[in-house]
Design an enzyme around this catalytic site. Sequence first.
Site, short mmCIF file in Angstrom:
data_model
loop_
_atom_site.label_atom_id
_atom_site.label_comp_id
_atom_site.label_asym_id
_atom_site.label_seq_id
_atom_site.Cartn_x
_atom_site.Cartn_y
_atom_site.Cartn_z
N ASN A 14 30.61 -2.13 47.17
CA ASN A 14 31.95 -2.20 46.59
C ASN A 14 32.44 -0.76 46.42
O ASN A 14 32.03 -0.09 45.48
CB ASN A 14 31.89 -2.93 45.24
CG ASN A 14 33.25 -2.99 44.57
OD1 ASN A 14 34.26 -2.56 45.14
ND2 ASN A 14 33.28 -3.52 43.35
N TRP A 15 33.29 -0.34 47.33
CA TRP A 15 33.76 1.05 47.27
C TRP A 15 34.83 1.24 46.20
O TRP A 15 35.27 2.37 45.96
CB TRP A 15 34.30 1.47 48.65
CG TRP A 15 33.24 1.64 49.70
CD1 TRP A 15 31.89 1.57 49.53
CD2 TRP A 15 33.45 1.93 51.09
NE1 TRP A 15 31.24 1.79 50.72
CE2 TRP A 15 32.17 2.02 51.71
CE3 TRP A 15 34.58 2.11 51.89
CZ2 TRP A 15 32.01 2.29 53.07
CZ3 TRP A 15 34.41 2.38 53.25
CH2 TRP A 15 33.14 2.46 53.83
N LYS A 16 35.30 0.15 45.60
CA LYS A 16 36.35 0.21 44.57
C LYS A 16 37.54 1.01 45.10
O LYS A 16 37.82 0.94 46.31
CB LYS A 16 35.77 0.77 43.26
CG LYS A 16 34.51 -0.02 42.83
CD LYS A 16 34.05 0.24 41.44
CE LYS A 16 32.82 -0.61 41.14
NZ LYS A 16 32.34 -0.45 39.78
N HIS A 101 35.82 -9.59 39.81
CA HIS A 101 35.10 -8.40 39.34
C HIS A 101 35.52 -8.10 37.90
O HIS A 101 36.67 -8.29 37.53
CB HIS A 101 35.39 -7.20 40.26
CG HIS A 101 34.46 -6.06 40.00
ND1 HIS A 101 34.65 -5.19 38.96
CD2 HIS A 101 33.32 -5.68 40.63
CE1 HIS A 101 33.65 -4.31 38.96
NE2 HIS A 101 32.84 -4.59 39.96
N GLU A 103 36.21 -5.44 36.50
CA GLU A 103 37.35 -4.50 36.40
C GLU A 103 38.66 -5.25 36.58
O GLU A 103 39.66 -4.92 35.93
CB GLU A 103 37.17 -3.36 37.42
CG GLU A 103 36.06 -2.41 36.98
CD GLU A 103 35.31 -1.71 38.09
OE1 GLU A 103 35.80 -1.68 39.24
OE2 GLU A 103 34.21 -1.18 37.81
N GLU A 173 26.86 -9.11 37.13
CA GLU A 173 27.10 -7.70 36.85
C GLU A 173 27.37 -7.52 35.36
O GLU A 173 28.51 -7.70 34.90
CB GLU A 173 28.33 -7.20 37.63
CG GLU A 173 28.19 -7.32 39.13
CD GLU A 173 29.06 -6.31 39.87
OE1 GLU A 173 28.50 -5.54 40.65
OE2 GLU A 173 30.28 -6.28 39.64
N GLY A 179 28.61 1.42 36.30
CA GLY A 179 29.08 2.80 36.31
C GLY A 179 28.59 3.62 35.12
O GLY A 179 29.07 4.71 34.87
N SER A 218 24.79 -0.15 38.29
CA SER A 218 23.94 1.05 38.38
C SER A 218 22.68 0.83 39.23
O SER A 218 21.62 1.36 38.89
CB SER A 218 23.59 1.56 36.97
OG SER A 218 24.76 1.93 36.27
N GLY A 239 28.07 -0.22 43.54
CA GLY A 239 29.28 0.58 43.39
C GLY A 239 29.01 2.02 43.77
O GLY A 239 28.96 2.39 44.95
N GLY A 240 28.81 2.88 42.77
CA GLY A 240 28.70 4.33 42.99
C GLY A 240 27.75 4.73 44.11
O GLY A 240 28.10 5.56 44.96
P1 13P Z 1 27.96 0.74 39.90
O1 13P Z 1 26.92 0.48 40.95
O2 13P Z 1 28.75 1.99 40.12
O3 13P Z 1 27.41 0.61 38.52
O4 13P Z 1 29.05 -0.45 40.06
C1 13P Z 1 28.63 -1.75 40.12
C2 13P Z 1 29.77 -2.61 40.48
O5 13P Z 1 30.71 -2.77 39.73
C3 13P Z 1 29.75 -3.24 41.81
O6 13P Z 1 30.75 -4.20 41.93
#
Ligand code: 13P
Length: 262
Positions: A14-16, A101, A103, A173, A179, A218, A239-240
Amino acid sequence: MTRSIQRRPLVAANWKMNLLPREGAALARELLPRIREETGFVDVVLCPPYPGLAAVADVLEDGAVGLGAQNSHWEESGAYTGEVSPRMLLTLACQWVILGHSERRQLFGETDEGVNQRTRAALAAGLNPILCIGETLDQRDAGQVESTVLGQLDRGLDGLTAEEVLAVAVAYEPVWAIGTGRTATPEEAESVHALIRDRLREGFGEAADAVRILYGGSVKPENAGELFGQTDIDGGLIGGASLRAEDFAAIVRAATREAEQP
Ligand code: 13P
């Protein structure tokens, strides 16, 4: 219980809201040779922001790595400024879409009911939803992990048939782990994944054993192996760490090692 052979691991990036189209294409190009062998054992999906989908699709054209979007609407077209329909994503070669998600829920007011509508429409169009669920730290501290997570699961999948649920991946999640660098321990995550699996069994019978339940929050090369080694953790939503080719490739390799276990 040994891992069901039906559950091939799935690792999704997930590159957001990161990477311009040419940067996304460059990352995909960097990544492909590093995970070519792994794609024989693990499903890998990249989810760039909408503007990057076409450029990344060009890089992924042989289909070994899948493409996904980060949201989709429930209508095919109409007066929904800022939204994108499942059919539009299909024309961009997407097979997957992240829905619900945290977010989207926390920052943009998405509700379980809306997430359910999005899920049903995505399935009807032929996309594979990655349905995200997870509790906040306040909910965890208040002892509401089970009620929150299973409530989101029930409402998100409301009205689906067992056949439809096979096309869904569920991503657990925990919001406090996203994050933050703070990962759920493998045991903490597995206990919630097992609850999710049980609930899927109640609702959908043996189809539940074929549904991938991903962990997100994470995930890093250092912790991926232990997480993916849990019985009901069938991969990850990253994510990150998915923004760095080396790290994401290492996470995919960790899933491959688990897939190769007898
Ligand atoms: P991180 O891996 O940056 O914690 O993000 C997880 C995430 O929200 C994947 O959708």
